[in-house]
Scaffold this active site. Structure first.
Site, PDB file in Angstrom:
ATOM      1  N   CYS A 108       0.816  -1.225   0.000  1.00  0.00           N
ATOM      2  CA  CYS A 108       0.000   0.000   0.000  1.00  0.00           C
ATOM      3  C   CYS A 108       0.849   1.275   0.000  1.00  0.00           C
ATOM      4  O   CYS A 108       0.578   2.228  -0.741  1.00  0.00           O
ATOM      5  CB  CYS A 108      -0.952  -0.011   1.193  1.00  0.00           C
ATOM      6  SG  CYS A 108      -0.203  -0.592   2.716  1.00  0.00           S
TER       7      CYS A 108
ATOM      8  N   HIS B 270      -3.234   6.312   4.472  1.00  0.00           N
ATOM      9  CA  HIS B 270      -1.793   6.392   4.734  1.00  0.00           C
ATOM     10  C   HIS B 270      -1.276   7.750   4.240  1.00  0.00           C
ATOM     11  O   HIS B 270      -1.693   8.244   3.190  1.00  0.00           O
ATOM     12  CB  HIS B 270      -1.034   5.313   3.956  1.00  0.00           C
ATOM     13  CG  HIS B 270      -1.178   3.916   4.491  1.00  0.00           C
ATOM     14  ND1 HIS B 270      -1.974   3.585   5.556  1.00  0.00           N
ATOM     15  CD2 HIS B 270      -0.592   2.756   4.081  1.00  0.00           C
ATOM     16  CE1 HIS B 270      -1.876   2.281   5.778  1.00  0.00           C
ATOM     17  NE2 HIS B 270      -1.052   1.751   4.897  1.00  0.00           N
TER      18      HIS B 270
END
Ligand code: A2P
Length: 338
Positions: free
Chosen positions: A131, A243
């Site tokens: 990710c 994130h």
């Protein structure tokens, strides 16, 4: 003709998003199968607003006749079952780290290196990158095309959803316990995560970097350019979804901030939100549920001959995982590979 698609890990944080995004993006599926562990067999999960799917147990699931299987059930499950599915002729799009660095397994971000998919039939497995890597390379690619990147220094601020449902529950429970003045022992994370930060994602390696930090280095090089140096510090933060990354990029040639901004704006899948005069920049809360990678705080790094500093934010369950996997599925169809 439509396709027969399985989602393995369908009860998980990423698996649920895979089902949602397959539906949202109108993937041409004739049949979709939700697969998870034996524990979940018979449970129901949603596929779109109106359809529920009954969860099947992975050990009993027959991959014969399945065209595509999207896996997000961890590296050991992928290690055991992806080759079995692939042997049935099914293409596996695997979200785990298990196959990413195998030389004959394509590691793909569709906006960046779709041509790598041409080699998919060697193993019938495509790897979805980590990710943190995905959102970083999305910001790096247009800059690399502008003026060759030589080195990247990155610090990540990674949400708990990247570690799955149990990790999200742990943040919730620890936060609540704090207000009730109760104690909660960490179970998923190595330290308390509520009101804290943990500079430790995945295990430590021999050189004292973590495996997450290693992944950002080797995956960026495999996707973008083997010549680029990458050094990372990966940190878990008490955010549920999204994130963030502080990225420092060094170039071989001079780069103007305005040219970088223009190249980022023009790149598909990237949105620039960067008006310091108005206090405009992206935060993880803004990016939840979004498909885009957001780039903010673009500024010249005055400490190197040619460098930029950036702030990069994305929904780690979407572009960082499920969306990228579903985009790979669409690309395989578009390229006539499935
Ligand atoms: P289950 O819910 O049956 O345990 P998350 O990343 O959110 O923790 O989700 C992990 C996903 O991987 C879940 O769907 C989970 O299913 C699935 N999973 C975990 N272990 C296995 C296994 N041994 N076989 C199949 N699926 C598994």
């Amino acid at each position: 003709m439509g396709y027969r698609v399985a989602v393995v890990g369908a009860t998980g944080a990423v698996g649920g998003e895979m089902l949602r995004i397959l539906h949202e993006t109108g993937f041409p599926a004739d049949e979709v199968f939700a697969v998870a562990s034996e524990r979940s067999a018979g449970k129901e999960v949603s596929y779109g607003d109106d359809v529920t799917l009954r969860v099947r147990s992975l050990p009993d699931f027959d991959f014969e006749g399945i065209d595509l299987a999207l896996f997000s059930a961890g590296a050991s499950v992928s290690g055991e079952y992806a080759p079995k599915a692939a042997a049935c002729g099914c293409i596996v799009i695997d979200n785990s780290s298990r196959w990413r660095m195998e030389p004959d397994v394509p590691l793909v971000v569709p906006e960046i290196n779709p041509e790598a998919l041409e080699g998919v039939r060697a193993r019938n497995i495509v790897a979805n990158p980590n990710c943190s890597t995905i959102q970083m390379v999305m910001a790096l690619k247009p800059l690399h095309d502008l003026a060759r990147i030589t080195r990247v220094v990155v610090a990540t601020y990674q949400s708990v959803s990247g570690a799955g449902h149990r990790a999200m529950e742990e943040l919730f429970e620890q936060t609540r316990a704090k207000f009730l003045q109760e104690e909660r022992e960490p179970r998923v994370f190595p330290r308390p995560i509520a009101f804290n930060l943990i500079p430790h994602i995945d295990r430590f390696l021999d050189d004292d970097f973590t495996k997450e930090e290693w992944k950002m280095r080797v995956e960026t090089r495999k996707i973008l350019d083997l010549e680029i140096e990458v050094v990372a510090t990966c940190v878990r933060v008490p955010v549920f979804v999204g994130h963030s990354e502080a990225v420092f990029v060094e170039f071989a040639e001079p780069v103007e901030v305005e040219d970088a901004r223009g190249a980022l704006r023009a790149f598909p899948g990237v949105t620039v939100i960067d008006r310091p005069d108005r206090g405009e920049y992206a935060t993880p809360v803004d990016c939840v549920g979004e498909y885009e990678v957001f780039v903010s705080r673009i500024r010249r790094d005055p400490t190197v001959p040619s460098g930029l500093a950036l702030w990069v934010v994305a929904d780690n369950l979407r572009k960082g995982a499920a969306l990228n996997a579903v985009q790979i599925a669409h690309k395989l169809v578009e390229m006539g590979l499935v």
